[in-house]
Design a protein around this motif. Sequence first.
Motif, PDB file in Angstrom:
ATOM      1  N   ASP A  64       0.822  -1.199   0.000  1.00  0.00           N
ATOM      2  CA  ASP A  64       0.000   0.000   0.000  1.00  0.00           C
ATOM      3  C   ASP A  64       0.863   1.260   0.000  1.00  0.00           C
ATOM      4  N   ARG A  65       0.187   2.373  -0.202  1.00  0.00           N
ATOM      5  CA  ARG A  65       0.808   3.697  -0.132  1.00  0.00           C
ATOM      6  C   ARG A  65       0.054   4.440   0.951  1.00  0.00           C
ATOM      7  N   GLN A  66       0.780   5.091   1.863  1.00  0.00           N
ATOM      8  CA  GLN A  66       0.152   5.756   2.992  1.00  0.00           C
ATOM      9  C   GLN A  66       0.550   7.218   3.081  1.00  0.00           C
ATOM     10  N   VAL A  67      -0.349   7.989   3.683  1.00  0.00           N
ATOM     11  CA  VAL A  67      -0.071   9.389   3.969  1.00  0.00           C
ATOM     12  C   VAL A  67      -0.806   9.734   5.271  1.00  0.00           C
ATOM     13  N   ARG A  68      -0.189  10.585   6.085  1.00  0.00           N
ATOM     14  CA  ARG A  68      -0.852  11.045   7.302  1.00  0.00           C
ATOM     15  C   ARG A  68      -1.488  12.393   7.037  1.00  0.00           C
ATOM     16  N   VAL A  69      -2.733  12.541   7.444  1.00  0.00           N
ATOM     17  CA  VAL A  69      -3.470  13.783   7.224  1.00  0.00           C
ATOM     18  C   VAL A  69      -3.975  14.313   8.563  1.00  0.00           C
ATOM     19  N   GLU A  70      -4.204  15.613   8.615  1.00  0.00           N
ATOM     20  CA  GLU A  70      -4.740  16.259   9.810  1.00  0.00           C
ATOM     21  C   GLU A  70      -6.261  16.306   9.697  1.00  0.00           C
ATOM     22  N   ALA A  71      -6.890  15.172   9.972  1.00  0.00           N
ATOM     23  CA  ALA A  71      -8.346  15.077   9.896  1.00  0.00           C
ATOM     24  C   ALA A  71      -8.789  13.884  10.733  1.00  0.00           C
ATOM     25  N   SER A  72     -10.067  13.864  11.069  1.00  0.00           N
ATOM     26  CA  SER A  72     -10.612  12.706  11.782  1.00  0.00           C
ATOM     27  C   SER A  72     -10.734  11.539  10.800  1.00  0.00           C
ATOM     28  N   THR A  73     -10.847  10.333  11.335  1.00  0.00           N
ATOM     29  CA  THR A  73     -11.016   9.172  10.457  1.00  0.00           C
ATOM     30  C   THR A  73     -12.317   9.281   9.665  1.00  0.00           C
ATOM     31  N   GLU A  74     -13.362   9.809  10.304  1.00  0.00           N
ATOM     32  CA  GLU A  74     -14.647   9.947   9.617  1.00  0.00           C
ATOM     33  C   GLU A  74     -14.537  10.909   8.436  1.00  0.00           C
ATOM     34  N   ARG A  75     -13.862  12.043   8.662  1.00  0.00           N
ATOM     35  CA  ARG A  75     -13.698  13.034   7.589  1.00  0.00           C
ATOM     36  C   ARG A  75     -12.816  12.465   6.471  1.00  0.00           C
ATOM     37  N   ALA A  76     -11.767  11.736   6.827  1.00  0.00           N
ATOM     38  CA  ALA A  76     -10.895  11.127   5.817  1.00  0.00           C
ATOM     39  C   ALA A  76     -11.662  10.099   4.989  1.00  0.00           C
ATOM     40  N   LEU A  77     -12.561   9.352   5.616  1.00  0.00           N
ATOM     41  CA  LEU A  77     -13.389   8.400   4.870  1.00  0.00           C
ATOM     42  C   LEU A  77     -14.350   9.130   3.937  1.00  0.00           C
ATOM     43  N   GLU A  78     -14.952  10.193   4.430  1.00  0.00           N
ATOM     44  CA  GLU A  78     -15.908  10.967   3.629  1.00  0.00           C
ATOM     45  C   GLU A  78     -15.242  11.549   2.379  1.00  0.00           C
ATOM     46  N   VAL A  79     -14.087  12.157   2.568  1.00  0.00           N
ATOM     47  CA  VAL A  79     -13.375  12.750   1.425  1.00  0.00           C
ATOM     48  C   VAL A  79     -12.881  11.655   0.482  1.00  0.00           C
ATOM     49  N   ALA A  96     -18.455   0.476   2.199  1.00  0.00           N
ATOM     50  CA  ALA A  96     -18.004   1.667   2.921  1.00  0.00           C
ATOM     51  C   ALA A  96     -18.438   1.479   4.361  1.00  0.00           C
ATOM     52  N   ASP A  97     -17.473   1.297   5.261  1.00  0.00           N
ATOM     53  CA  ASP A  97     -17.784   1.001   6.648  1.00  0.00           C
ATOM     54  C   ASP A  97     -16.956   1.884   7.567  1.00  0.00           C
ATOM     55  N   VAL A  98     -17.629   2.801   8.254  1.00  0.00           N
ATOM     56  CA  VAL A  98     -16.942   3.717   9.164  1.00  0.00           C
ATOM     57  C   VAL A  98     -16.321   2.939  10.318  1.00  0.00           C
ATOM     58  N   GLY A  99     -17.029   1.951  10.836  1.00  0.00           N
ATOM     59  CA  GLY A  99     -16.519   1.147  11.951  1.00  0.00           C
ATOM     60  C   GLY A  99     -15.231   0.420  11.613  1.00  0.00           C
ATOM     61  N   LEU A 100     -15.141  -0.073  10.392  1.00  0.00           N
ATOM     62  CA  LEU A 100     -13.920  -0.756   9.938  1.00  0.00           C
ATOM     63  C   LEU A 100     -12.876   0.231   9.431  1.00  0.00           C
ATOM     64  N   GLY A 101     -13.319   1.461   9.136  1.00  0.00           N
ATOM     65  CA  GLY A 101     -12.400   2.443   8.565  1.00  0.00           C
ATOM     66  C   GLY A 101     -11.950   2.035   7.179  1.00  0.00           C
ATOM     67  N   ARG A 102     -12.902   1.571   6.376  1.00  0.00           N
ATOM     68  CA  ARG A 102     -12.526   0.960   5.096  1.00  0.00           C
ATOM     69  C   ARG A 102     -13.552   1.248   4.003  1.00  0.00           C
ATOM     70  N   ILE A 103     -13.019   1.411   2.794  1.00  0.00           N
ATOM     71  CA  ILE A 103     -13.839   1.513   1.586  1.00  0.00           C
ATOM     72  C   ILE A 103     -13.230   0.567   0.559  1.00  0.00           C
ATOM     73  N   ASP A 104     -14.062  -0.256  -0.059  1.00  0.00           N
ATOM     74  CA  ASP A 104     -13.636  -1.102  -1.175  1.00  0.00           C
ATOM     75  C   ASP A 104     -14.387  -0.619  -2.401  1.00  0.00           C
ATOM     76  N   ALA A 105     -13.657  -0.432  -3.490  1.00  0.00           N
ATOM     77  CA  ALA A 105     -14.268   0.101  -4.709  1.00  0.00           C
ATOM     78  C   ALA A 105     -13.707  -0.605  -5.929  1.00  0.00           C
ATOM     79  N   VAL A 106     -14.508  -0.618  -6.988  1.00  0.00           N
ATOM     80  CA  VAL A 106     -14.069  -1.177  -8.269  1.00  0.00           C
ATOM     81  C   VAL A 106     -14.167  -0.075  -9.314  1.00  0.00           C
ATOM     82  N   ARG A 107     -13.295  -0.148 -10.287  1.00  0.00           N
ATOM     83  CA  ARG A 107     -13.292   0.845 -11.357  1.00  0.00           C
ATOM     84  C   ARG A 107     -14.345   0.465 -12.378  1.00  0.00           C
TER      85      ARG A 107
END
Length: 119
Positions: A26-41, A56-67
């Motif tokens: 994976d590729r990671q970056v640290r942002v100055e935001a809440s986990t909820e806001r980072a998921l929303e964006v 899209a699961d806030v509790g898991l902190g995860r989004i799975d998507a297909v192109r």
Amino acid sequence: MKRLPILLLLGLALTACATTSMPLPDRQVRVEASTERALEVGLDVLVERGFVIRLADVGLGRIDAVRAARPGYVVHYKVREATTGTWVALSGRRGNDAIEPHRFDPLLTEIATRLEPVQ
């Protein structure tokens, strides 16, 4: 004949090892935001880029998507709390092959830019 059950168990163990999937790079970056806001964006950016959200699961902190335009192109977007801010990670798979982590740089840059505090 007594060796047959042992050989079968050994064969099963080797098969299980061969089919265990390795975690995707994976590729990671640290942002100055809440986990909820980072998921929303992250969700907004993925949809704008043509991804169809499968999970899209806030509790898991995860989004799975297909192109939508590329069947078999799957992206995993994960967030986790950091000491300050949130870690955002992207990984994915194209068919059976892992997507090179550097390919997520444009997505991560856009997400991080949208999460920057307004001054």
